[in-house]
Write a protein that holds these residues in place. Structure first.
Motif, PDB file in Angstrom:
ATOM      1  N   GLU A  35       0.835  -1.204   0.000  1.00 23.70           N
ATOM      2  CA  GLU A  35       0.000   0.000   0.000  1.00 23.70           C
ATOM      3  C   GLU A  35       0.877   1.265   0.000  1.00 23.70           C
ATOM      4  OE1 GLU A  35      -4.137   1.288   2.093  1.00 23.70           O
ATOM      5  OE2 GLU A  35      -2.685   0.218   3.338  1.00 23.70           O
ATOM      6  N   ALA A  79      -1.736  -3.507  -7.733  1.00 18.17           N
ATOM      7  CA  ALA A  79      -2.646  -3.076  -6.663  1.00 18.17           C
ATOM      8  C   ALA A  79      -3.148  -1.653  -6.875  1.00 18.17           C
ATOM      9  CB  ALA A  79      -1.948  -3.197  -5.306  1.00 18.17           C
ATOM     10  N   PRO A  83      -7.197  -2.370  -6.123  1.00 15.70           N
ATOM     11  CA  PRO A  83      -6.906  -2.206  -4.696  1.00 15.70           C
ATOM     12  C   PRO A  83      -7.279  -3.403  -3.819  1.00 15.70           C
ATOM     13  CG  PRO A  83      -7.980  -0.253  -5.579  1.00 15.70           C
ATOM     14  CD  PRO A  83      -8.028  -1.308  -6.655  1.00 15.70           C
TER      15      PRO A  83
END
Length: 101
Positions: A35, A79, A83
Protein backbone atom coordinates in the motif's frame (compact mmCIF):
# COMPACT_ATOMS: atom_id res chain seq x y z
CA UNK A 1 15.51 -13.40 22.72
CA UNK A 2 17.85 -16.04 21.34
CA UNK A 3 16.55 -19.28 19.86
CA UNK A 4 17.98 -21.19 22.81
CA UNK A 5 16.29 -18.92 25.33
CA UNK A 6 13.03 -19.04 23.39
CA UNK A 7 13.09 -22.83 23.28
CA UNK A 8 13.29 -22.95 27.06
CA UNK A 9 11.03 -20.03 27.91
CA UNK A 10 7.67 -20.96 26.38
CA UNK A 11 5.41 -23.96 26.05
CA UNK A 12 4.74 -25.83 22.81
CA UNK A 13 1.29 -24.25 22.56
CA UNK A 14 2.73 -20.76 23.10
CA UNK A 15 5.34 -21.41 20.42
CA UNK A 16 2.74 -22.57 17.87
CA UNK A 17 0.38 -19.72 18.71
CA UNK A 18 3.22 -17.20 18.53
CA UNK A 19 4.33 -18.48 15.15
CA UNK A 20 0.78 -18.24 13.81
CA UNK A 21 0.48 -14.68 15.14
CA UNK A 22 3.81 -13.69 13.59
CA UNK A 23 2.74 -15.06 10.22
CA UNK A 24 -0.52 -13.11 10.39
CA UNK A 25 1.43 -9.98 11.31
CA UNK A 26 3.85 -10.61 8.43
CA UNK A 27 0.98 -10.79 5.92
CA UNK A 28 -0.50 -7.54 7.24
CA UNK A 29 2.89 -5.87 7.16
CA UNK A 30 3.45 -6.95 3.54
CA UNK A 31 0.05 -5.58 2.59
CA UNK A 32 0.95 -2.27 4.27
CA UNK A 33 4.29 -2.19 2.43
CA UNK A 34 2.52 -2.70 -0.90
CA UNK A 35 0.00 0.00 0.00
CA UNK A 36 2.86 2.40 0.80
CA UNK A 37 4.60 1.55 -2.47
CA UNK A 38 1.37 2.21 -4.37
CA UNK A 39 1.21 5.68 -2.87
CA UNK A 40 4.95 6.28 -3.31
CA UNK A 41 4.55 5.43 -6.99
CA UNK A 42 1.40 7.51 -7.34
CA UNK A 43 3.19 10.55 -5.89
CA UNK A 44 6.35 9.71 -7.83
CA UNK A 45 8.34 10.27 -4.66
CA UNK A 46 11.14 8.06 -5.91
CA UNK A 47 11.77 10.56 -8.72
CA UNK A 48 11.86 13.51 -6.34
CA UNK A 49 14.30 11.58 -4.17
CA UNK A 50 16.60 11.03 -7.15
CA UNK A 51 15.76 7.46 -8.12
CA UNK A 52 14.86 6.71 -11.73
CA UNK A 53 12.35 4.01 -10.83
CA UNK A 54 10.45 2.52 -7.93
CA UNK A 55 12.53 -0.60 -8.49
CA UNK A 56 15.76 1.34 -7.96
CA UNK A 57 14.26 2.97 -4.87
CA UNK A 58 13.41 -0.47 -3.46
CA UNK A 59 16.94 -1.70 -4.12
CA UNK A 60 18.84 1.26 -2.77
CA UNK A 61 16.65 2.71 -0.04
CA UNK A 62 14.72 -0.31 1.20
CA UNK A 63 17.75 -2.55 0.57
CA UNK A 64 15.69 -5.33 -0.98
CA UNK A 65 17.14 -8.04 -3.17
CA UNK A 66 16.47 -7.76 -6.90
CA UNK A 67 13.75 -10.41 -6.65
CA UNK A 68 12.09 -8.78 -3.63
CA UNK A 69 12.19 -5.35 -5.29
CA UNK A 70 10.72 -6.71 -8.52
CA UNK A 71 7.89 -8.55 -6.78
CA UNK A 72 6.95 -5.64 -4.54
CA UNK A 73 7.13 -3.08 -7.36
CA UNK A 74 5.11 -5.28 -9.71
CA UNK A 75 2.55 -6.05 -7.02
CA UNK A 76 2.21 -2.35 -6.16
CA UNK A 77 1.52 -1.49 -9.80
CA UNK A 78 -1.17 -4.15 -10.00
CA UNK A 79 -2.65 -3.08 -6.66
CA UNK A 80 -2.84 0.51 -7.89
CA UNK A 81 -5.29 -0.75 -10.53
CA UNK A 82 -6.93 -3.39 -8.34
CA UNK A 83 -6.91 -2.21 -4.70
CA UNK A 84 -8.56 -5.41 -3.48
CA UNK A 85 -5.18 -7.10 -3.90
CA UNK A 86 -3.97 -5.36 -0.74
CA UNK A 87 -6.75 -6.81 1.42
CA UNK A 88 -6.26 -10.25 -0.10
CA UNK A 89 -2.56 -10.09 0.73
CA UNK A 90 -3.39 -9.11 4.31
CA UNK A 91 -5.81 -12.03 4.66
CA UNK A 92 -3.39 -14.52 3.10
CA UNK A 93 -5.66 -15.16 0.11
CA UNK A 94 -2.87 -14.00 -2.22
CA UNK A 95 0.90 -13.95 -1.98
CA UNK A 96 3.42 -11.79 -3.80
CA UNK A 97 4.28 -14.84 -5.89
CA UNK A 98 0.70 -15.47 -7.00
CA UNK A 99 0.14 -11.79 -7.76
CA UNK A 100 3.32 -11.39 -9.81
CA UNK A 101 3.34 -14.61 -11.82
Amino acid sequence: MSAWALSHAITDDELVDGLRALETEQRRTMAAIIEHLVETGRRQLHLRLGYASLYEYCLKVLRLSEDEAYRRMTCSRLAARQPEIIEKLARGELSLTTVTT
